[in-house]
Design an enzyme around this catalytic site. Structure first.
Site, PDB file in Angstrom:
ATOM      1  N   GLY A  66       0.657  -1.138   0.017  1.00 28.44           N
ATOM      2  CA  GLY A  66      -0.110   0.098  -0.064  1.00 28.44           C
ATOM      3  C   GLY A  66       0.758   1.336   0.091  1.00 28.44           C
ATOM      4  N   ASP A 120       0.080   3.667   3.216  1.00 22.93           N
ATOM      5  CA  ASP A 120      -0.943   4.327   2.658  1.00 22.93           C
ATOM      6  C   ASP A 120      -2.011   4.769   3.577  1.00 22.93           C
ATOM      7  OD1 ASP A 120      -1.842   1.900   3.390  1.00 22.93           O
ATOM      8  OD2 ASP A 120      -2.678   1.062   1.496  1.00 22.93           O
ATOM      9  N   ASP A 160      -5.819   3.139   9.296  1.00 23.65           N
ATOM     10  CA  ASP A 160      -7.126   2.810   9.312  1.00 23.65           C
ATOM     11  C   ASP A 160      -7.537   2.525  10.992  1.00 23.65           C
ATOM     12  OD1 ASP A 160      -9.859   1.876   9.156  1.00 23.65           O
ATOM     13  OD2 ASP A 160      -9.516   0.061   8.173  1.00 23.65           O
ATOM     14  N   LYS A 188      -8.449   7.137   8.377  1.00 25.10           N
ATOM     15  CA  LYS A 188      -9.731   7.138   8.200  1.00 25.10           C
ATOM     16  C   LYS A 188     -10.514   7.679   9.422  1.00 25.10           C
ATOM     17  CE  LYS A 188     -11.194   3.393   5.212  1.00 25.10           C
ATOM     18  NZ  LYS A 188     -11.577   1.856   5.299  1.00 25.10           N
ATOM     19  N   PHE A 218     -14.798   2.526   2.490  1.00 27.57           N
ATOM     20  CA  PHE A 218     -13.816   1.527   1.520  1.00 27.57           C
ATOM     21  C   PHE A 218     -13.409   2.482   0.404  1.00 27.57           C
ATOM     22  CE2 PHE A 218     -11.902  -1.040  -1.475  1.00 27.57           C
ATOM     23  CZ  PHE A 218     -11.114  -1.783  -0.942  1.00 27.57           C
ATOM     24  N   ASP A 222      -5.807  -0.672  -2.772  1.00 25.14           N
ATOM     25  CA  ASP A 222      -6.375  -1.715  -3.693  1.00 25.14           C
ATOM     26  C   ASP A 222      -7.642  -1.965  -3.210  1.00 25.14           C
ATOM     27  OD1 ASP A 222      -5.286  -3.319  -1.448  1.00 25.14           O
ATOM     28  OD2 ASP A 222      -5.748  -4.880  -2.580  1.00 25.14           O
ATOM     29  N   ARG A 237      -4.346  -0.238  -7.484  1.00 26.97           N
ATOM     30  CA  ARG A 237      -3.345   0.790  -6.938  1.00 26.97           C
ATOM     31  C   ARG A 237      -2.689   2.002  -7.765  1.00 26.97           C
ATOM     32  NH1 ARG A 237      -2.053  -2.237  -2.185  1.00 26.97           N
ATOM     33  NH2 ARG A 237      -2.220  -4.358  -2.301  1.00 26.97           N
TER      34      ARG A 237
HETATM   35  P1  IMP Z   1      -5.293  -1.355   9.847  1.00 27.06           P
HETATM   36  O1  IMP Z   1      -4.328  -2.217  10.364  1.00 27.06           O
HETATM   37  O2  IMP Z   1      -6.738  -1.569  10.287  1.00 27.06           O
HETATM   38  O3  IMP Z   1      -4.994   0.236  10.167  1.00 27.06           O
HETATM   39  O4  IMP Z   1      -5.539  -1.505   8.219  1.00 27.06           O
HETATM   40  C1  IMP Z   1      -4.680  -0.969   7.250  1.00 27.06           C
HETATM   41  C2  IMP Z   1      -4.464  -1.827   6.025  1.00 27.06           C
HETATM   42  O5  IMP Z   1      -5.654  -2.088   5.746  1.00 27.06           O
HETATM   43  C3  IMP Z   1      -3.815  -0.866   5.113  1.00 27.06           C
HETATM   44  O6  IMP Z   1      -2.443  -0.912   5.088  1.00 27.06           O
HETATM   45  C4  IMP Z   1      -4.590  -0.957   3.993  1.00 27.06           C
HETATM   46  O7  IMP Z   1      -3.647  -1.985   3.239  1.00 27.06           O
HETATM   47  C5  IMP Z   1      -5.860  -1.674   4.347  1.00 27.06           C
HETATM   48  N1  IMP Z   1      -7.051  -0.796   4.056  1.00 27.06           N
HETATM   49  C6  IMP Z   1      -7.700  -0.357   5.284  1.00 27.06           C
HETATM   50  N2  IMP Z   1      -8.735   0.405   4.794  1.00 27.06           N
HETATM   51  C7  IMP Z   1      -8.609   0.308   3.343  1.00 27.06           C
HETATM   52  C8  IMP Z   1      -9.510   0.974   2.374  1.00 27.06           C
HETATM   53  O8  IMP Z   1     -10.465   1.721   2.606  1.00 27.06           O
HETATM   54  N3  IMP Z   1      -9.088   0.541   1.005  1.00 27.06           N
HETATM   55  C9  IMP Z   1      -8.136  -0.189   0.927  1.00 27.06           C
HETATM   56  N4  IMP Z   1      -7.271  -0.956   1.897  1.00 27.06           N
HETATM   57  C10 IMP Z   1      -7.469  -0.566   3.063  1.00 27.06           C
HETATM   58 MG    MG Z   2      -1.145  -1.657   3.798  1.00 29.94          MG
END
Ligand code: IMP
Ligand code: MG
Length: 184
Positions: A51, A106, A109, A137, A160, A167, A173
Protein backbone atom coordinates in the site's frame (compact mmCIF):
# COMPACT_ATOMS: atom_id res chain seq x y z
CA UNK A 1 -19.83 -12.35 -12.81
CA UNK A 2 -16.18 -12.59 -13.85
CA UNK A 3 -13.40 -10.48 -12.36
CA UNK A 4 -13.22 -7.94 -15.20
CA UNK A 5 -17.00 -7.34 -15.02
CA UNK A 6 -16.86 -6.87 -11.26
CA UNK A 7 -13.94 -4.42 -11.51
CA UNK A 8 -15.61 -2.43 -14.30
CA UNK A 9 -18.78 -2.20 -12.24
CA UNK A 10 -16.81 -1.05 -9.21
CA UNK A 11 -15.22 1.81 -11.12
CA UNK A 12 -18.56 2.74 -12.69
CA UNK A 13 -20.04 3.02 -9.19
CA UNK A 14 -17.19 5.04 -7.72
CA UNK A 15 -16.81 8.77 -7.05
CA UNK A 16 -13.50 10.60 -6.96
CA UNK A 17 -12.92 11.40 -3.29
CA UNK A 18 -9.50 13.08 -3.68
CA UNK A 19 -8.38 14.20 -7.15
CA UNK A 20 -4.83 14.21 -8.58
CA UNK A 21 -4.26 17.95 -8.10
CA UNK A 22 -5.30 17.78 -4.45
CA UNK A 23 -3.00 14.80 -3.82
CA UNK A 24 -0.16 16.63 -5.53
CA UNK A 25 -0.60 19.78 -3.43
CA UNK A 26 -0.82 17.70 -0.26
CA UNK A 27 2.39 15.82 -1.15
CA UNK A 28 4.27 19.12 -1.55
CA UNK A 29 2.99 20.34 1.84
CA UNK A 30 3.87 17.07 3.54
CA UNK A 31 7.35 17.11 1.98
CA UNK A 32 7.94 20.62 3.40
CA UNK A 33 6.97 19.52 6.89
CA UNK A 34 9.12 16.37 6.69
CA UNK A 35 12.08 18.35 5.32
CA UNK A 36 11.93 20.60 8.38
CA UNK A 37 11.72 17.65 10.79
CA UNK A 38 14.25 15.28 9.22
CA UNK A 39 16.88 17.61 7.69
CA UNK A 40 20.26 16.45 9.06
CA UNK A 41 18.83 13.32 10.73
CA UNK A 42 19.69 10.89 7.92
CA UNK A 43 16.44 8.93 8.38
CA UNK A 44 15.70 5.45 7.13
CA UNK A 45 12.40 5.67 5.22
CA UNK A 46 10.65 2.35 5.65
CA UNK A 47 8.00 1.75 2.99
CA UNK A 48 5.22 -0.64 4.01
CA UNK A 49 4.46 -2.70 0.94
CA UNK A 50 2.27 -2.87 -1.02
CA UNK A 51 0.00 0.00 0.00
CA UNK A 52 2.81 2.47 0.76
CA UNK A 53 4.44 2.03 -2.64
CA UNK A 54 2.66 4.77 -4.62
CA UNK A 55 2.63 7.26 -1.71
CA UNK A 56 6.37 6.73 -1.13
CA UNK A 57 7.08 6.90 -4.87
CA UNK A 58 5.43 10.29 -5.03
CA UNK A 59 6.77 11.66 -1.73
CA UNK A 60 10.42 10.56 -1.78
CA UNK A 61 11.55 12.61 -4.81
CA UNK A 62 10.24 15.72 -3.04
CA UNK A 63 12.41 15.20 0.05
CA UNK A 64 15.60 17.20 -0.38
CA UNK A 65 17.80 15.86 2.41
CA UNK A 66 19.95 12.79 2.98
CA UNK A 67 17.92 9.66 3.60
CA UNK A 68 17.91 5.96 2.84
CA UNK A 69 15.01 3.79 1.75
CA UNK A 70 14.08 0.28 2.80
CA UNK A 71 10.84 -1.66 2.85
CA UNK A 72 8.91 -4.23 4.79
CA UNK A 73 5.91 -6.18 3.61
CA UNK A 74 2.99 -6.69 5.93
CA UNK A 75 -0.44 -7.53 4.76
CA UNK A 76 -3.69 -7.33 6.67
CA UNK A 77 -6.53 -7.54 4.22
CA UNK A 78 -5.14 -10.21 1.92
CA UNK A 79 -7.60 -10.11 -0.95
CA UNK A 80 -10.62 -9.31 1.18
CA UNK A 81 -12.29 -5.98 1.91
CA UNK A 82 -12.66 -6.78 5.63
CA UNK A 83 -9.73 -6.62 8.07
CA UNK A 84 -8.04 -9.95 8.71
CA UNK A 85 -4.94 -11.50 10.26
CA UNK A 86 -1.62 -9.71 9.95
CA UNK A 87 1.00 -11.58 7.97
CA UNK A 88 4.68 -10.58 7.75
CA UNK A 89 5.96 -11.34 4.27
CA UNK A 90 9.18 -9.35 4.71
CA UNK A 91 9.90 -8.08 8.24
CA UNK A 92 12.03 -4.95 8.79
CA UNK A 93 15.78 -5.49 8.88
CA UNK A 94 18.28 -4.96 11.70
CA UNK A 95 19.70 -1.97 9.75
CA UNK A 96 17.12 0.00 11.76
CA UNK A 97 19.22 -0.03 14.93
CA UNK A 98 20.05 3.50 16.12
CA UNK A 99 18.27 5.14 13.15
CA UNK A 100 15.54 7.72 12.91
CA UNK A 101 12.93 5.64 11.10
CA UNK A 102 10.17 7.20 9.03
CA UNK A 103 7.47 4.64 8.20
CA UNK A 104 5.61 5.36 4.95
CA UNK A 105 2.23 3.72 4.41
CA UNK A 106 -1.02 4.29 2.57
CA UNK A 107 -3.54 4.47 5.38
CA UNK A 108 -4.06 4.67 9.13
CA UNK A 109 -7.31 2.77 9.43
CA UNK A 110 -7.63 0.93 12.75
CA UNK A 111 -3.86 0.98 13.10
CA UNK A 112 -3.11 -2.74 13.57
CA UNK A 113 -0.68 -2.75 10.65
CA UNK A 114 1.17 0.38 11.72
CA UNK A 115 1.25 -0.74 15.37
CA UNK A 116 2.96 -3.98 14.30
CA UNK A 117 5.55 -2.10 12.22
CA UNK A 118 6.22 0.36 15.07
CA UNK A 119 6.65 -2.51 17.53
CA UNK A 120 9.19 -4.23 15.25
CA UNK A 121 11.12 -0.99 14.81
CA UNK A 122 11.26 -0.53 18.59
CA UNK A 123 12.48 -4.10 19.13
CA UNK A 124 15.14 -3.51 16.47
CA UNK A 125 16.39 -0.42 18.34
CA UNK A 126 15.21 2.56 16.30
CA UNK A 127 16.29 5.90 17.77
CA UNK A 128 12.98 7.54 16.86
CA UNK A 129 9.92 6.44 14.93
CA UNK A 130 7.84 8.67 12.69
CA UNK A 131 4.85 7.63 10.61
CA UNK A 132 3.66 9.34 7.44
CA UNK A 133 0.47 8.15 5.80
CA UNK A 134 -1.47 9.42 2.82
CA UNK A 135 -4.85 9.09 4.54
CA UNK A 136 -6.38 8.44 7.93
CA UNK A 137 -9.94 7.13 8.28
CA UNK A 138 -12.21 9.05 10.63
CA UNK A 139 -13.75 6.68 13.21
CA UNK A 140 -13.48 5.69 16.87
CA UNK A 141 -11.93 2.23 16.36
CA UNK A 142 -8.29 3.34 16.17
CA UNK A 143 -5.72 1.74 18.40
CA UNK A 144 -3.02 4.12 19.70
CA UNK A 145 0.33 4.17 17.93
CA UNK A 146 3.52 4.44 19.93
CA UNK A 147 5.33 6.74 17.50
CA UNK A 148 7.27 9.96 18.11
CA UNK A 149 5.75 11.78 15.14
CA UNK A 150 2.64 11.26 13.04
CA UNK A 151 2.05 12.93 9.66
CA UNK A 152 -1.11 12.51 7.64
CA UNK A 153 -2.08 13.88 4.22
CA UNK A 154 -5.90 13.65 4.44
CA UNK A 155 -8.67 12.53 6.74
CA UNK A 156 -11.26 10.46 4.90
CA UNK A 157 -14.72 9.16 5.87
CA UNK A 158 -15.09 5.66 7.29
CA UNK A 159 -15.74 3.98 3.95
CA UNK A 160 -13.88 1.63 1.65
CA UNK A 161 -11.62 3.66 -0.64
CA UNK A 162 -9.16 2.68 -3.37
CA UNK A 163 -6.59 4.17 -5.75
CA UNK A 164 -3.16 5.79 -5.31
CA UNK A 165 -1.71 2.68 -3.67
CA UNK A 166 -4.91 1.49 -1.99
CA UNK A 167 -6.33 -1.60 -3.63
CA UNK A 168 -9.53 -3.50 -4.16
CA UNK A 169 -8.64 -7.21 -4.48
CA UNK A 170 -5.14 -6.21 -5.56
CA UNK A 171 -6.41 -3.85 -8.30
CA UNK A 172 -6.53 -0.07 -8.78
CA UNK A 173 -3.31 0.73 -6.87
CA UNK A 174 -2.17 2.48 -10.06
CA UNK A 175 -5.07 5.00 -10.15
CA UNK A 176 -3.79 8.57 -9.78
CA UNK A 177 -6.64 9.63 -7.49
CA UNK A 178 -8.59 8.17 -4.57
CA UNK A 179 -12.07 6.74 -5.18
CA UNK A 180 -14.92 5.98 -2.82
CA UNK A 181 -17.91 3.80 -3.62
CA UNK A 182 -21.15 5.72 -4.40
CA UNK A 183 -23.89 5.50 -1.77
CA UNK A 184 -26.68 3.12 -2.88
P1 IMP B 1 -5.35 -1.27 9.78
O1 IMP B 1 -4.38 -2.31 10.20
O2 IMP B 1 -6.72 -1.48 10.30
O3 IMP B 1 -4.91 0.16 10.04
O4 IMP B 1 -5.51 -1.46 8.21
C1 IMP B 1 -4.55 -0.94 7.40
C2 IMP B 1 -4.38 -1.70 6.12
O5 IMP B 1 -5.63 -2.16 5.62
C3 IMP B 1 -3.84 -0.73 5.11
O6 IMP B 1 -2.43 -0.77 5.06
C4 IMP B 1 -4.52 -1.13 3.84
O7 IMP B 1 -3.70 -2.06 3.18
C5 IMP B 1 -5.80 -1.78 4.27
N1 IMP B 1 -6.99 -0.88 4.19
C6 IMP B 1 -7.64 -0.28 5.21
N2 IMP B 1 -8.68 0.44 4.77
C7 IMP B 1 -8.66 0.31 3.42
C8 IMP B 1 -9.50 0.85 2.39
O8 IMP B 1 -10.47 1.60 2.58
N3 IMP B 1 -9.16 0.48 1.12
C9 IMP B 1 -8.12 -0.33 0.82
N4 IMP B 1 -7.31 -0.85 1.77
C10 IMP B 1 -7.59 -0.53 3.06
MG1 MG C 1 -1.11 -1.71 3.71
Amino acid sequence: MNDAQELNELIANANTLVDTETIDACMTKLADVLSREYQGKNPLCLVVMNGGLVFAGSLLPRLNFLLQVDYCHLSRYGNKTQGGELEWKVPPDKNIEGRHVLILDDIYDEGHTLAAVVERCQILGAQSIGIAVLVSKKHQRKIPLNADHMYCGFEVPDKFIFGFGLDYKGYFRNCNCIFELKEN
